[in-house]
Design an enzyme around this catalytic site. Sequence first.
Site, PDB file in Angstrom:
ATOM      1  N   CYS A  61       0.832  -1.212   0.000  1.00 29.53           N
ATOM      2  CA  CYS A  61       0.000   0.000   0.000  1.00 29.53           C
ATOM      3  C   CYS A  61       0.865   1.260   0.000  1.00 29.53           C
ATOM      4  O   CYS A  61       1.588   1.519   0.972  1.00 29.53           O
ATOM      5  CB  CYS A  61      -0.912  -0.050   1.228  1.00 29.53           C
ATOM      6  SG  CYS A  61      -1.727   1.490   1.656  1.00 29.53           S
ATOM      7  N   CYS A  64       0.156   3.665   2.863  1.00 29.39           N
ATOM      8  CA  CYS A  64       0.671   3.094   4.118  1.00 29.39           C
ATOM      9  C   CYS A  64       2.161   3.382   4.248  1.00 29.39           C
ATOM     10  O   CYS A  64       2.647   3.692   5.350  1.00 29.39           O
ATOM     11  CB  CYS A  64       0.443   1.580   4.159  1.00 29.39           C
ATOM     12  SG  CYS A  64      -1.290   1.090   4.090  1.00 29.39           S
TER      13      CYS A  64
END
Length: 134
Positions: A61, A64
């Site tokens: 991600c 993230c």
Amino acid sequence: MSDTDDIERIRAEKRESLERDLQDGAATAPDDPIHVDGPAHLADLTAEYGVVLVDFYADWCGPCQMLEPIVESLAASTPAAVAKVDVDANQGLASEYGVRGVPTLLLFADGDTVERVVGVQSEDQLSALIDQYA
């Protein structure tokens, strides 16, 4: 005074405060994020520490990855314990907490979920959120 100087001054003040708390017998949170390895581990963390910020993330991600240095900084500069949950390795735990997208951050206070934030947030925003419960 630059923003960097301000941040370093605030961190030093927080560390001094945490050290005083430790000398007074109060439990302090670790300066590094704790990687959660299952539901029991997360339950133990939320029981042990008064305030816990939990970052549900995935290695693949992009947002993230952008949030990771912020989460690490919060672990070092706030009184909250910071935990990281890899949603790929802990799908059941993510499902249990209704995590449908990453990054999702949950804030626990006294063992209860009190806040949910989805997406990348600034360090100032997350620090202010933690301060409401710390």
